[in-house]
Design a protein around this motif. Structure first.
Motif, PDB file in Angstrom:
ATOM      1  N   ASP A  68       0.868  -1.170   0.000  1.00  0.00           N
ATOM      2  CA  ASP A  68       0.000   0.000   0.000  1.00  0.00           C
ATOM      3  C   ASP A  68       0.909   1.226   0.000  1.00  0.00           C
ATOM      4  OD1 ASP A  68      -2.123  -1.724   0.167  1.00  0.00           O
ATOM      5  OD2 ASP A  68      -2.485  -1.383   2.297  1.00  0.00           O
ATOM      6  N   VAL A  69       0.465   2.293  -0.634  1.00  0.00           N
ATOM      7  CA  VAL A  69       1.290   3.488  -0.762  1.00  0.00           C
ATOM      8  C   VAL A  69       0.482   4.714  -0.353  1.00  0.00           C
ATOM      9  CG1 VAL A  69       2.624   4.909  -2.367  1.00  0.00           C
ATOM     10  CG2 VAL A  69       2.571   2.436  -2.666  1.00  0.00           C
ATOM     11  N   ASP A  70       1.081   5.547   0.484  1.00  0.00           N
ATOM     12  CA  ASP A  70       0.473   6.817   0.878  1.00  0.00           C
ATOM     13  C   ASP A  70       1.182   7.940   0.146  1.00  0.00           C
ATOM     14  OD1 ASP A  70      -1.375   5.724   2.686  1.00  0.00           O
ATOM     15  OD2 ASP A  70       0.118   5.677   4.279  1.00  0.00           O
ATOM     16  N   ILE A  71       0.386   8.793  -0.490  1.00  0.00           N
ATOM     17  CA  ILE A  71       0.894   9.922  -1.267  1.00  0.00           C
ATOM     18  C   ILE A  71       0.193  11.184  -0.766  1.00  0.00           C
ATOM     19  CG2 ILE A  71       0.974  10.994  -3.574  1.00  0.00           C
ATOM     20  CD1 ILE A  71       2.634   8.592  -3.725  1.00  0.00           C
TER      21      ILE A  71
ATOM     22  N   THR B 132       2.834  16.055  -5.798  1.00  0.00           N
ATOM     23  CA  THR B 132       2.686  14.856  -4.970  1.00  0.00           C
ATOM     24  C   THR B 132       3.969  14.622  -4.182  1.00  0.00           C
ATOM     25  OG1 THR B 132       3.500  13.356  -6.683  1.00  0.00           O
ATOM     26  CG2 THR B 132       1.119  13.729  -6.621  1.00  0.00           C
ATOM     27  N   GLU B 133       3.831  13.926  -3.068  1.00  0.00           N
ATOM     28  CA  GLU B 133       4.996  13.559  -2.256  1.00  0.00           C
ATOM     29  C   GLU B 133       4.748  12.178  -1.657  1.00  0.00           C
ATOM     30  OE1 GLU B 133       6.855  14.813   2.047  1.00  0.00           O
ATOM     31  OE2 GLU B 133       6.005  16.391   0.815  1.00  0.00           O
ATOM     32  N   LEU B 134       5.699  11.274  -1.835  1.00  0.00           N
ATOM     33  CA  LEU B 134       5.602   9.927  -1.279  1.00  0.00           C
ATOM     34  C   LEU B 134       5.768   9.996   0.234  1.00  0.00           C
ATOM     35  CD1 LEU B 134       5.525   6.815  -1.757  1.00  0.00           C
ATOM     36  CD2 LEU B 134       8.023   6.927  -1.855  1.00  0.00           C
ATOM     37  N   LEU B 135       4.827   9.414   0.965  1.00  0.00           N
ATOM     38  CA  LEU B 135       4.913   9.369   2.425  1.00  0.00           C
ATOM     39  C   LEU B 135       5.316   7.989   2.933  1.00  0.00           C
ATOM     40  CD1 LEU B 135       1.741  11.414   3.446  1.00  0.00           C
ATOM     41  CD2 LEU B 135       4.107  12.214   3.236  1.00  0.00           C
ATOM     42  N   SER B 136       5.053   6.950   2.154  1.00  0.00           N
ATOM     43  CA  SER B 136       5.383   5.580   2.564  1.00  0.00           C
ATOM     44  C   SER B 136       6.878   5.334   2.413  1.00  0.00           C
ATOM     45  CB  SER B 136       4.619   4.570   1.704  1.00  0.00           C
ATOM     46  OG  SER B 136       3.241   4.761   1.825  1.00  0.00           O
ATOM     47  N   GLY B 137       7.443   4.652   3.380  1.00  0.00           N
ATOM     48  CA  GLY B 137       8.860   4.301   3.303  1.00  0.00           C
ATOM     49  C   GLY B 137       9.040   2.931   2.679  1.00  0.00           C
ATOM     50  N   ASP B 138      10.248   2.638   2.259  1.00  0.00           N
ATOM     51  CA  ASP B 138      10.602   1.323   1.702  1.00  0.00           C
ATOM     52  C   ASP B 138       9.730   0.898   0.526  1.00  0.00           C
ATOM     53  OD1 ASP B 138      12.866   0.642   3.015  1.00  0.00           O
ATOM     54  OD2 ASP B 138      11.882  -0.560   4.563  1.00  0.00           O
ATOM     55  N   ILE B 139       9.462   1.811  -0.364  1.00  0.00           N
ATOM     56  CA  ILE B 139       8.689   1.507  -1.564  1.00  0.00           C
ATOM     57  C   ILE B 139       9.630   1.590  -2.759  1.00  0.00           C
ATOM     58  CG2 ILE B 139       6.780   2.273  -3.048  1.00  0.00           C
ATOM     59  CD1 ILE B 139       5.817   1.142  -0.396  1.00  0.00           C
ATOM     60  N   ALA B 140       9.590   0.607  -3.625  1.00  0.00           N
ATOM     61  CA  ALA B 140      10.429   0.618  -4.821  1.00  0.00           C
ATOM     62  C   ALA B 140      10.109   1.861  -5.650  1.00  0.00           C
ATOM     63  CB  ALA B 140      10.186  -0.637  -5.640  1.00  0.00           C
ATOM     64  N   PRO B 141      11.135   2.505  -6.208  1.00  0.00           N
ATOM     65  CA  PRO B 141      10.906   3.732  -6.993  1.00  0.00           C
ATOM     66  C   PRO B 141       9.876   3.579  -8.114  1.00  0.00           C
ATOM     67  CG  PRO B 141      13.247   3.437  -6.599  1.00  0.00           C
ATOM     68  CD  PRO B 141      12.560   2.198  -6.107  1.00  0.00           C
ATOM     69  N   LYS B 142       9.861   2.426  -8.802  1.00  0.00           N
ATOM     70  CA  LYS B 142       8.886   2.230  -9.889  1.00  0.00           C
ATOM     71  C   LYS B 142       7.456   2.209  -9.340  1.00  0.00           C
ATOM     72  CE  LYS B 142      11.737  -0.192 -13.243  1.00  0.00           C
ATOM     73  NZ  LYS B 142      11.942  -1.426 -14.007  1.00  0.00           N
ATOM     74  N   ILE B 143       7.281   1.578  -8.184  1.00  0.00           N
ATOM     75  CA  ILE B 143       5.951   1.521  -7.566  1.00  0.00           C
ATOM     76  C   ILE B 143       5.542   2.920  -7.099  1.00  0.00           C
ATOM     77  CG2 ILE B 143       4.644   0.604  -5.609  1.00  0.00           C
ATOM     78  CD1 ILE B 143       6.255  -2.001  -5.951  1.00  0.00           C
ATOM     79  N   ALA B 144       6.464   3.663  -6.523  1.00  0.00           N
ATOM     80  CA  ALA B 144       6.184   5.039  -6.100  1.00  0.00           C
ATOM     81  C   ALA B 144       5.774   5.893  -7.296  1.00  0.00           C
ATOM     82  CB  ALA B 144       7.395   5.632  -5.399  1.00  0.00           C
ATOM     83  N   ASP B 145       6.451   5.715  -8.430  1.00  0.00           N
ATOM     84  CA  ASP B 145       6.113   6.483  -9.639  1.00  0.00           C
ATOM     85  C   ASP B 145       4.715   6.151 -10.142  1.00  0.00           C
ATOM     86  OD1 ASP B 145       8.527   7.815  -9.665  1.00  0.00           O
ATOM     87  OD2 ASP B 145       9.442   6.527 -11.189  1.00  0.00           O
ATOM     88  N   ILE B 146       4.343   4.877 -10.096  1.00  0.00           N
ATOM     89  CA  ILE B 146       3.009   4.473 -10.541  1.00  0.00           C
ATOM     90  C   ILE B 146       1.944   5.139  -9.670  1.00  0.00           C
ATOM     91  CG2 ILE B 146       1.409   2.520 -10.708  1.00  0.00           C
ATOM     92  CD1 ILE B 146       3.899   0.814 -11.513  1.00  0.00           C
ATOM     93  N   ALA B 147       2.143   5.129  -8.346  1.00  0.00           N
ATOM     94  CA  ALA B 147       1.181   5.751  -7.432  1.00  0.00           C
ATOM     95  C   ALA B 147       1.123   7.260  -7.651  1.00  0.00           C
ATOM     96  CB  ALA B 147       1.549   5.430  -5.986  1.00  0.00           C
TER      97      ALA B 147
END
Length: 103
Positions: free
Chosen positions: A40-43, A56-71
């Protein structure tokens, strides 16, 4: 941001931004962990007074960069009815929680 600069008092006429168009993030099979549920990803998103996501800003830690980009890309494609303060549209911020769906 207007909402950060003003302290809202009890009784202030404020209503939060509401989504009018949502985009679900799809996780390609090659990014899905074997046998595990996708992360799960929090943005955090910034919404302007027209209802467009401007940042947008990624709030979740330990997320692969590709997954963060998709979110993040999915969040950028949402549109909102903007937040309102005393019946005027204003910019706002919110945290979006994405639960990935395998593609």
């Amino acid at each position: 941001n207007l909402l950060e600069r003003r302290r809202l008092r009890a009784g202030s006429n404020f209503s939060q931004a509401r989504p009018v168009h949502e985009v679900k993030p799809w996780l390609p099979a090659d990014l899905q962990p074997d046998g595990a549920r996708p992360p799960d990803v929090d943005i955090k998103v910034w919404i302007d007074n027209t209802g467009r996501v401007t940042r947008t800003e990624l709030l979740s830690g330990d997320i692969a960069p590709k997954i963060a980009d998709i979110a993040s890309n999915a969040a950028h494609n949402w549109t909102f009815e903007p937040a309102r303060l005393s019946d005027r549209p204003v910019s706002s911020e919110m945290v979006m929680h994405f639960r990935f769906v395998p593609k």
